[in-house]
Design an enzyme around this catalytic site. Structure first.
Site, PDB file in Angstrom:
ATOM      1  N   SER A 150     -22.144 -20.730  15.476  1.00  0.00           N
ATOM      2  CA  SER A 150     -22.815 -19.943  16.523  1.00  0.00           C
ATOM      3  C   SER A 150     -24.227 -19.617  16.058  1.00  0.00           C
ATOM      4  CB  SER A 150     -22.051 -18.634  16.752  1.00  0.00           C
ATOM      5  OG  SER A 150     -22.838 -17.749  17.520  1.00  0.00           O
ATOM      6  N   TYR A 192     -18.699 -11.137  12.901  1.00  0.00           N
ATOM      7  CA  TYR A 192     -18.828 -12.484  13.480  1.00  0.00           C
ATOM      8  C   TYR A 192     -20.029 -13.213  12.882  1.00  0.00           C
ATOM      9  CZ  TYR A 192     -18.939 -15.998  17.230  1.00  0.00           C
ATOM     10  OH  TYR A 192     -18.926 -17.171  17.955  1.00  0.00           O
ATOM     11  N   LYS A 230     -19.809 -16.686  10.616  1.00  0.00           N
ATOM     12  CA  LYS A 230     -20.421 -17.963  11.011  1.00  0.00           C
ATOM     13  C   LYS A 230     -21.480 -18.409   9.992  1.00  0.00           C
ATOM     14  CE  LYS A 230     -18.050 -18.752  14.806  1.00  0.00           C
ATOM     15  NZ  LYS A 230     -17.105 -19.882  14.920  1.00  0.00           N
TER      16      LYS A 230
HETATM   17  N1  LIG Z   1     -18.116 -18.835  24.011  1.00  0.00           N
HETATM   18  C1  LIG Z   1     -19.316 -18.797  23.447  1.00  0.00           C
HETATM   19  O1  LIG Z   1     -20.311 -18.440  24.092  1.00  0.00           O
HETATM   20  C2  LIG Z   1     -19.475 -19.220  22.012  1.00  0.00           C
HETATM   21  C3  LIG Z   1     -20.765 -19.203  21.464  1.00  0.00           C
HETATM   22  C4  LIG Z   1     -20.932 -19.599  20.142  1.00  0.00           C
HETATM   23  C5  LIG Z   1     -19.835 -20.017  19.411  1.00  0.00           C
HETATM   24  N2  LIG Z   1     -18.584 -20.019  19.966  1.00  0.00           N
HETATM   25  C6  LIG Z   1     -17.471 -20.495  19.124  1.00  0.00           C
HETATM   26  O2  LIG Z   1     -16.701 -21.427  19.840  1.00  0.00           O
HETATM   27  C7  LIG Z   1     -15.373 -21.481  19.317  1.00  0.00           C
HETATM   28  C8  LIG Z   1     -14.374 -21.472  20.452  1.00  0.00           C
HETATM   29  O3  LIG Z   1     -14.411 -20.214  21.102  1.00  0.00           O
HETATM   30  P1  LIG Z   1     -14.307 -20.019  22.674  1.00  0.00           P
HETATM   31  O4  LIG Z   1     -15.574 -19.401  23.114  1.00  0.00           O
HETATM   32  O5  LIG Z   1     -13.825 -21.246  23.341  1.00  0.00           O
HETATM   33  O6  LIG Z   1     -13.210 -18.839  22.732  1.00  0.00           O
HETATM   34  P2  LIG Z   1     -11.707 -18.783  23.245  1.00  0.00           P
HETATM   35  O7  LIG Z   1     -11.621 -19.199  24.671  1.00  0.00           O
HETATM   36  O8  LIG Z   1     -11.231 -17.418  22.889  1.00  0.00           O
HETATM   37  O9  LIG Z   1     -10.961 -19.865  22.335  1.00  0.00           O
HETATM   38  C9  LIG Z   1     -10.731 -19.630  20.974  1.00  0.00           C
HETATM   39  C10 LIG Z   1      -9.553 -20.451  20.526  1.00  0.00           C
HETATM   40  O10 LIG Z   1      -9.326 -20.228  19.121  1.00  0.00           O
HETATM   41  C11 LIG Z   1      -7.956 -19.963  18.954  1.00  0.00           C
HETATM   42  N3  LIG Z   1      -7.682 -19.222  17.727  1.00  0.00           N
HETATM   43  C12 LIG Z   1      -8.040 -17.963  17.393  1.00  0.00           C
HETATM   44  N4  LIG Z   1      -7.566 -17.647  16.189  1.00  0.00           N
HETATM   45  C13 LIG Z   1      -6.896 -18.728  15.731  1.00  0.00           C
HETATM   46  C14 LIG Z   1      -6.182 -19.037  14.555  1.00  0.00           C
HETATM   47  N5  LIG Z   1      -6.001 -18.133  13.582  1.00  0.00           N
HETATM   48  N6  LIG Z   1      -5.645 -20.269  14.419  1.00  0.00           N
HETATM   49  C15 LIG Z   1      -5.777 -21.178  15.394  1.00  0.00           C
HETATM   50  N7  LIG Z   1      -6.398 -20.946  16.553  1.00  0.00           N
HETATM   51  C16 LIG Z   1      -6.960 -19.733  16.714  1.00  0.00           C
HETATM   52  C17 LIG Z   1      -7.532 -19.223  20.210  1.00  0.00           C
HETATM   53  O11 LIG Z   1      -6.128 -19.229  20.348  1.00  0.00           O
HETATM   54  P3  LIG Z   1      -5.372 -18.113  21.258  1.00  0.00           P
HETATM   55  O12 LIG Z   1      -5.581 -18.502  22.683  1.00  0.00           O
HETATM   56  O13 LIG Z   1      -3.954 -18.230  20.810  1.00  0.00           O
HETATM   57  O14 LIG Z   1      -5.991 -16.782  20.927  1.00  0.00           O
HETATM   58  C18 LIG Z   1      -8.245 -20.081  21.243  1.00  0.00           C
HETATM   59  O15 LIG Z   1      -7.514 -21.242  21.499  1.00  0.00           O
HETATM   60  C19 LIG Z   1     -15.260 -20.271  18.373  1.00  0.00           C
HETATM   61  O16 LIG Z   1     -15.352 -20.699  17.037  1.00  0.00           O
HETATM   62  C20 LIG Z   1     -16.463 -19.422  18.749  1.00  0.00           C
HETATM   63  O17 LIG Z   1     -16.904 -18.631  17.682  1.00  0.00           O
HETATM   64  C21 LIG Z   1     -18.390 -19.634  21.247  1.00  0.00           C
END
Ligand SMILES: NC(=O)c1ccc[n+]([C@@H]2O[C@H](COP(=O)([O-])OP(=O)(O)OC[C@H]3O[C@@H](n4cnc5c(N)ncnc54)[C@H](OP(=O)(O)O)[C@@H]3O)[C@@H](O)[C@H]2O)c1
Length: 251
Positions: free
Chosen positions: A142, A165, A169
């Site tokens: 991120s 966070y 990262k």
């Molecule tokens: N959304 C944004 O704007 C954004 C921006 C920058 C970076 N990111 C990064 O993108 C990645 C994906 O996030 P997202 O935005 O798509 O969020 P999300 O919809 O909450 O998806 C996160 C996923 O990670 C899983 N997870 C959490 N803890 C875990 C663990 N211990 N073992 C295995 N799986 C686990 C969750 O499973 P559950 O459903 O079971 O909780 C879910 O499937 C993350 O690394 C986040 O930091 C996102």
């Protein structure tokens, strides 16, 4: 014919991982996407939804909680038995709001999921990646983890504190640098990738609407960025911290 590109996506049941699983499976009949999910109930639902969209390639489900050594070990054992090789690891699973209540425990939980888990999973998969002709690791980081960006005042996101966070990262980014420098001699390519500010479940269902209001885009746009890395379009930027649609962050 057996698929010739085996891809593991962690956190595949939601948001960026979900859209990436579909984008990679849809991109080629030769792609097989293993959807790593910590909840088999959520994972089964996600797998069935994506299979119903009839991608050209194939998908399967694997139980994987990146926060425990036991889960990583059994997942690696299963991929070894089923495929004997791994071509791409997308270290996508992540959290921003830990469940732990004490400050110290919350910091530790975020580090464990966002930084320790991805490094330990990648290390455990190195023997399978070594068997690939084109091994790739994409760490979904991120811009909030960029130390350089944190020091710029008055820009979008600079009001977000989220030390847990940001620190996790930044640590993941160091894992990217170490994985790349320690292993590039045998051909593995490693990136940190910022997926952009997109609408997902990361900050809870209730915050989805806020994200839309603030102009966050669909996580399908992040999936396109990951597909481009898998397809070799960002190879010149290997070992760096890249963004969607071109562009790069300073560490
Ligand atoms: N959304 C944004 O704007 C954004 C921006 C920058 C970076 N990111 C990064 O993108 C990645 C994906 O996030 P997202 O935005 O798509 O969020 P999300 O919809 O909450 O998806 C996160 C996923 O990670 C899983 N997870 C959490 N803890 C875990 C663990 N211990 N073992 C295995 N799986 C686990 C969750 O499973 P559950 O459903 O079971 O909780 C879910 O499937 C993350 O690394 C986040 O930091 C996102």
């Amino acid at each position: 014919m057996a698929p010739n590109r085996v891809i593991l996506v962690t956190g595949a049941n939601s948001g960026i991982g979900y859209d990436t699983s579909y984008a990679l499976a849809a991109a080629s009949a030769n792609n097989h996407v293993i959807m790593g999910c910590r909840s088999l109930t959520k994972g089964t639902k996600a797998l069935e939804e994506l299979q119903a969209r009839k991608p050209a390639g194939t998908l399967s489900l694997l139980e994987l909680d990146v926060s425990t050594d036991e889960s990583i070990a059994s997942a690696v054992e299963k991929i070894t038995a089923d495929h004997g090789v791994l071509d791409v690891l997308v270290n996508n699973a992540g959290i921003i709001f830990p469940r732990a209540e004490s400050r110290r425990a919350a910091l530790a939980e975020t580090m464990n999921v966002n930084a320790f888990g991805p490094l330990l999973l990648a290390e455990a998969l190195l023997p399978l990646l070594k068997k690939s002709e084109d091994p790739r690791i994409i760490n979904v980081s991120s811009g909030l983890g960029s130390i350089s960006e944190r020091l710029v005042p008055d820009q979008f996101g600079s009001d977000i504190t989220a030390e847990n966070y940001r620190m996790s990262k930044a640590a993941m980014n160091m894992a990217t640098a170490c994985l790349y420098m320690n292993n590039r001699a045998w051909g593995v390519k490693v990136w940190s990738f910022c997926p952009g500010y997109v609408v997902t479940n990361l900050s809870g269902e209730e915050d989805r609407e806020n994200r839309v209001k603030q102009g966050a885009e669909s996580s399908e746009t992040s999936a396109v960025g990951i597909l481009e890395i898998v397809e070799g379009k960002r190879d010149a930027e290997v070992g760096t911290f890249i963004q969607r649609r071109g562009g790069r962050y300073d560490w």
